[in-house]
Design an enzyme around this catalytic site. Structure first.
Site, PDB file in Angstrom:
ATOM      1  N   GLU A  43       0.908  -1.629  -0.184  1.00 57.84           N
ATOM      2  CA  GLU A  43      -0.138  -0.006   0.132  1.00 57.84           C
ATOM      3  C   GLU A  43       0.823   1.504   0.184  1.00 57.84           C
ATOM      4  OE1 GLU A  43      -3.854   0.785   0.341  1.00 57.84           O
ATOM      5  OE2 GLU A  43      -2.835   2.237  -0.081  1.00 57.84           O
ATOM      6  N   PHE A  44       0.372   2.586  -0.478  1.00 53.55           N
ATOM      7  CA  PHE A  44       1.198   3.202  -0.757  1.00 53.55           C
ATOM      8  C   PHE A  44       0.220   4.856  -0.104  1.00 53.55           C
ATOM      9  CE2 PHE A  44       3.384   1.023  -4.290  1.00 53.55           C
ATOM     10  CZ  PHE A  44       4.575   0.900  -3.347  1.00 53.55           C
ATOM     11  N   LEU A  45      -0.811   4.373   0.602  1.00 55.49           N
ATOM     12  CA  LEU A  45      -1.197   6.272   0.540  1.00 55.49           C
ATOM     13  C   LEU A  45      -0.224   6.519   1.464  1.00 55.49           C
ATOM     14  CD1 LEU A  45      -2.703   5.366   4.127  1.00 55.49           C
ATOM     15  CD2 LEU A  45      -3.849   3.897   2.705  1.00 55.49           C
ATOM     16  N   GLY A  49       9.133  11.369  10.292  1.00 53.78           N
ATOM     17  CA  GLY A  49       9.417  10.170  10.975  1.00 53.78           C
ATOM     18  C   GLY A  49       7.899  10.038  10.529  1.00 53.78           C
ATOM     19  N   CYS A  51       5.677   4.827   9.653  1.00 49.32           N
ATOM     20  CA  CYS A  51       6.162   4.516   7.262  1.00 49.32           C
ATOM     21  C   CYS A  51       8.077   4.246   7.683  1.00 49.32           C
ATOM     22  CB  CYS A  51       5.605   4.642   6.808  1.00 49.32           C
ATOM     23  SG  CYS A  51       3.849   3.550   6.846  1.00 49.32           S
ATOM     24  N   LYS A 104      10.914   2.607  10.134  1.00 44.85           N
ATOM     25  CA  LYS A 104      10.808   1.484  10.455  1.00 44.85           C
ATOM     26  C   LYS A 104      11.546   1.483   8.925  1.00 44.85           C
ATOM     27  CE  LYS A 104       5.704  -0.186   9.388  1.00 44.85           C
ATOM     28  NZ  LYS A 104       5.913  -0.634   8.604  1.00 44.85           N
ATOM     29  N   LYS A 110       3.536  14.494  11.215  1.00 46.26           N
ATOM     30  CA  LYS A 110       3.064  15.159  10.223  1.00 46.26           C
ATOM     31  C   LYS A 110       1.752  15.833   9.892  1.00 46.26           C
ATOM     32  CE  LYS A 110       1.335  11.878   6.188  1.00 46.26           C
ATOM     33  NZ  LYS A 110       1.095  11.655   5.282  1.00 46.26           N
TER      34      LYS A 110
HETATM   35  N1  LIG Z   1      -0.381   4.389   7.432  1.00 47.77           N
HETATM   36  C1  LIG Z   1       0.739   4.216   6.937  1.00 47.77           C
HETATM   37  O1  LIG Z   1       0.112   5.671   6.147  1.00 47.77           O
HETATM   38  C2  LIG Z   1       0.504   2.770   5.753  1.00 47.77           C
HETATM   39  C3  LIG Z   1       1.056   3.354   4.412  1.00 47.77           C
HETATM   40  C4  LIG Z   1       1.423   2.248   3.861  1.00 47.77           C
HETATM   41  C5  LIG Z   1       1.336   1.380   4.527  1.00 47.77           C
HETATM   42  N2  LIG Z   1       1.512   1.093   5.568  1.00 47.77           N
HETATM   43  C6  LIG Z   1       1.966  -0.278   5.797  1.00 47.77           C
HETATM   44  O2  LIG Z   1      -0.236  -1.193   6.456  1.00 47.77           O
HETATM   45  C7  LIG Z   1       0.760  -1.646   7.845  1.00 47.77           C
HETATM   46  C8  LIG Z   1      -0.164  -1.611   8.826  1.00 47.77           C
HETATM   47  O3  LIG Z   1       0.082  -0.542   8.802  1.00 47.77           O
HETATM   48  P1  LIG Z   1      -1.385   0.605   9.763  1.00 47.77           P
HETATM   49  O4  LIG Z   1      -0.738   1.854   9.859  1.00 47.77           O
HETATM   50  O5  LIG Z   1      -2.586   0.473   8.676  1.00 47.77           O
HETATM   51  O6  LIG Z   1      -0.989   0.061  11.014  1.00 47.77           O
HETATM   52  P2  LIG Z   1      -2.473  -0.055  12.508  1.00 47.77           P
HETATM   53  O7  LIG Z   1      -1.384  -0.624  13.425  1.00 47.77           O
HETATM   54  O8  LIG Z   1      -2.797   1.349  12.477  1.00 47.77           O
HETATM   55  O9  LIG Z   1      -2.805  -1.218  12.460  1.00 47.77           O
HETATM   56  C9  LIG Z   1      -3.133  -2.867  12.018  1.00 47.77           C
HETATM   57  C10 LIG Z   1      -4.566  -3.151  12.770  1.00 47.77           C
HETATM   58  O10 LIG Z   1      -4.422  -4.505  13.007  1.00 47.77           O
HETATM   59  C11 LIG Z   1      -5.003  -5.195  14.238  1.00 47.77           C
HETATM   60  N3  LIG Z   1      -4.881  -6.560  13.959  1.00 47.77           N
HETATM   61  C12 LIG Z   1      -3.030  -6.661  14.305  1.00 47.77           C
HETATM   62  N4  LIG Z   1      -3.447  -8.329  14.112  1.00 47.77           N
HETATM   63  C13 LIG Z   1      -4.743  -8.385  14.018  1.00 47.77           C
HETATM   64  C14 LIG Z   1      -5.577  -9.360  13.767  1.00 47.77           C
HETATM   65  N5  LIG Z   1      -4.812 -10.976  14.030  1.00 47.77           N
HETATM   66  N6  LIG Z   1      -6.550 -10.126  13.304  1.00 47.77           N
HETATM   67  C15 LIG Z   1      -7.022  -8.389  13.489  1.00 47.77           C
HETATM   68  N7  LIG Z   1      -6.636  -7.248  13.494  1.00 47.77           N
HETATM   69  C16 LIG Z   1      -5.637  -7.437  14.049  1.00 47.77           C
HETATM   70  C17 LIG Z   1      -4.325  -4.292  15.038  1.00 47.77           C
HETATM   71  O11 LIG Z   1      -5.151  -3.853  15.881  1.00 47.77           O
HETATM   72  C18 LIG Z   1      -4.345  -2.501  14.393  1.00 47.77           C
HETATM   73  O12 LIG Z   1      -5.981  -1.824  14.678  1.00 47.77           O
HETATM   74  C19 LIG Z   1       2.308  -1.940   8.339  1.00 47.77           C
HETATM   75  O13 LIG Z   1       2.582  -2.744   7.347  1.00 47.77           O
HETATM   76  C20 LIG Z   1       2.211  -0.489   7.379  1.00 47.77           C
HETATM   77  O14 LIG Z   1       3.880   0.078   7.487  1.00 47.77           O
HETATM   78  C21 LIG Z   1       0.530   1.664   6.534  1.00 47.77           C
END
Ligand SMILES: NC(=O)c1ccc[n+]([C@@H]2O[C@H](COP(=O)([O-])OP(=O)(O)OC[C@H]3O[C@@H](n4cnc5c(N)ncnc54)[C@H](O)[C@@H]3O)[C@@H](O)[C@H]2O)c1
Length: 450
Positions: free
Chosen positions: A139-141, A262, A265, A268, A323
């Site tokens: 995902e790239f959002l 920061g 994403c 890490k 941000k």
């Molecule tokens: N936030 C961003 O801007 C963004 C953008 C692109 C990619 N990503 C990537 O996407 C992934 C998710 O990021 P995020 O920011 O949405 O994370 P987040 O921590 O906000 O959400 C993850 C959710 O998954 C839930 N969860 C974990 N294990 C579970 C399970 N087994 N069953 C049900 N729910 C479960 C957690 O409780 C949490 O609410 C990460 O790898 C991140 O690097 C994030």
């Protein structure tokens, strides 16, 4: 299509909402009871712009457990936080994979939307998900623009077994063809025509995500280096970076100097990308320098503030989110700055338009207006680039503050406007603390070096 989304964070909740809008039957599993209760009550716990309204227009079933049996496609969108050694902690991914592998029907397509190290999808494919088809689909959002980015992405990247490709293309068909998308949202990149859909190996798709974030972080670090150097030689950083941005090969985004990058994403993902190189015996020099520069940038900004203030002085900190446009404080430079200032014996009164509370061990006071946070402050520090801070009435703020220092860690204030309001202004590179070296450089330039 019957779709189950695992994880209702930024990526999961947005994916679920968008696919529900486009007509798929969506179940979204969330294991955190607090988050789950919020989604079920129709409240967006992430406060992502537009998401709450959009969610009320669509049908997403939020559940604590799923049986996966009916799912044609399963999206994994769980967290992959940084582990102790800098590598991603894959515990949530492993748990989700075990749950899916035990219950999903053979042949179901599992799309890995979480950012995972290279090789993870292939490993899951030959392990707990051997009966399913595992596709890397990063995902790239951008938080703060997540809904628009999901409906109008720049590209869709996916990779895995060839016979999963048609399912992925069908899942994103309307997004790729820009058909039936909400009229009240539109692409902010001005693009039209089909969205580029790139199919590749799972390994390539996994690396493509890290490569993009690694490059963006490096660009920010480079911009900060240029701004610091501009200060040292007496050049105008905004003029220099602004001219760079006019080159289409460079582009104008991510060139604004700041106190460091920061968020959930970049820190890490850059560390994970470095670890991928290390694991292969490859020394990723440029990336390592970008990471190191970022740490130095924040330390330098904090040191510039500490130099000007006696112990016990009070800082009015504007911004806590990593941000603008989000309430997310994960790996926020603003929070890291607050910790450094506290450690230096300063008191911190903070305000952020979206953040109302911080971790209990962070001994700062969070106020509900910028005026309250700046009241009687010895210095005002801008740590997040909220438009509200760029447009702040500097004269009114100056009448409230005790001191006349304004540290603009996000380059949102024109130095002349700060001076007109009676502030002494410092940008992300601090004051001209390198004035001694600067003088030496100028003398060298003039050929008068002693
Ligand atoms: N936030 C961003 O801007 C963004 C953008 C692109 C990619 N990503 C990537 O996407 C992934 C998710 O990021 P995020 O920011 O949405 O994370 P987040 O921590 O906000 O959400 C993850 C959710 O998954 C839930 N969860 C974990 N294990 C579970 C399970 N087994 N069953 C049900 N729910 C479960 C957690 O409780 C949490 O609410 C990460 O790898 C991140 O690097 C994030």
């Amino acid at each position: 299509m019957n779709v189950t989304v695992v994880g209702a964070g930024y990526v999961g909740a947005i994916s679920a909402t968008v696919l529900a809008y486009l007509g798929d039957r969506i179940t979204c599993v969330e294991s955190d009871p607090v988050r789950l209760a919020a989604w079920r009550s129709g409240t967006d716990p992430l406060r992502e712009p537009g998401l709450g309204d959009m969610l009320r227009r669509v049908d997403v079933r939020f559940v604590p457990h799923a049986d996966f049996a009916d799912a044609d496609a399963i999206l994994v969108a769980v967290g992959t936080p940084m582990g102790r050694d800098g590598r991603p902690d894959l515990e949530q991914v492993e748990t989700a994979a075990a749950q899916i592998g035990a219950r999903a029907r053979p042949g179901a397509v599992v799309l890995m939307r979480s950012t995972v190290p290279v090789g993870t999808c292939d490993r899951l494919q030959s392990g707990p998900l051997h009966e399913q088809r595992v596709v890397s689909n990063p995902e790239f959002l951008r938080e703060g623009h997540a809904l628009r980015d999901a409906f109008f992405p720049d590209r869709i990247i996916a990779g895995g077994p060839a016979d999963a490709r048609a399912t992925v293309a069908e899942l994103y068909g309307r997004i790729i063809d820009r058909y039936g998308l909400p009229r009240d949202l539109s692409a902010d990149n001005g693009s039209s025509g089909p969205v580029p859909f790139r199919w590749m190996s799972a390994t390539s798709a996994e690396l493509a995500k890290y490569a993009a974030n690694g490059f963006l972080a490096t660009k920010l670090s480079f911009a900060n280096e240029i701004a610091n150097l501009a200060q040292a030689v007496g050049a105008d950083a905004s003029a220099v970076l602004g001219s760079m941005g006019l080159d289409p090969r460079i582009g104008s985004q991510f060139l604004r100097p700041g106190l460091g990058w920061g968020g959930s994403c970049f820190p890490k993902d850059t560390r994970a990308l470095q670890a991928i190189g290390d694991g292969m015996g490859y020394d990723f020099l440029v990336l390592k320098a970008a990471i190191e520069q970022n740490a130095r940038q924040l330390r330098g900004f904090a040191a510039a503030i500490e130099r000007e203030l006696p112990q016990g002085a009070t800082v009015g900190l504007l911004g806590l989110a990593f941000k603008a446009g989000t309430a997310d404080t994960r790996e926020s430079p603003a929070i890291a700055l607050a910790r450094l200032l506290l450690r230096a014996g300063l008191a911190v009164n903070a305000y952020d338009p979206a953040v109302r509370e911080v971790a209990g061990d962070l001994k700062i006071r969070v106020h509900s207006t910028a005026a309250e946070a700046c009241d009687a402050a010895d210095a005002v520090v801008i740590a997040t680039e909220w438009p509200e801070f760029a447009a702040i009435d500097l004269g009114a703020v100056r009448r409230l503050t005790r001191g006349d220092l304004l540290f603009d860690g996000r380059s949102v204030i024109a130095p002349a406007a700060a001076a007109a309001a009676g502030f002494r202004y410092a940008g992300p590179a601090g004051f001209s603390e390198r004035s001694i070296e600067m003088t030496a450089v100028q003398r060298l330039r003039l050929g008068t070096a002693a």
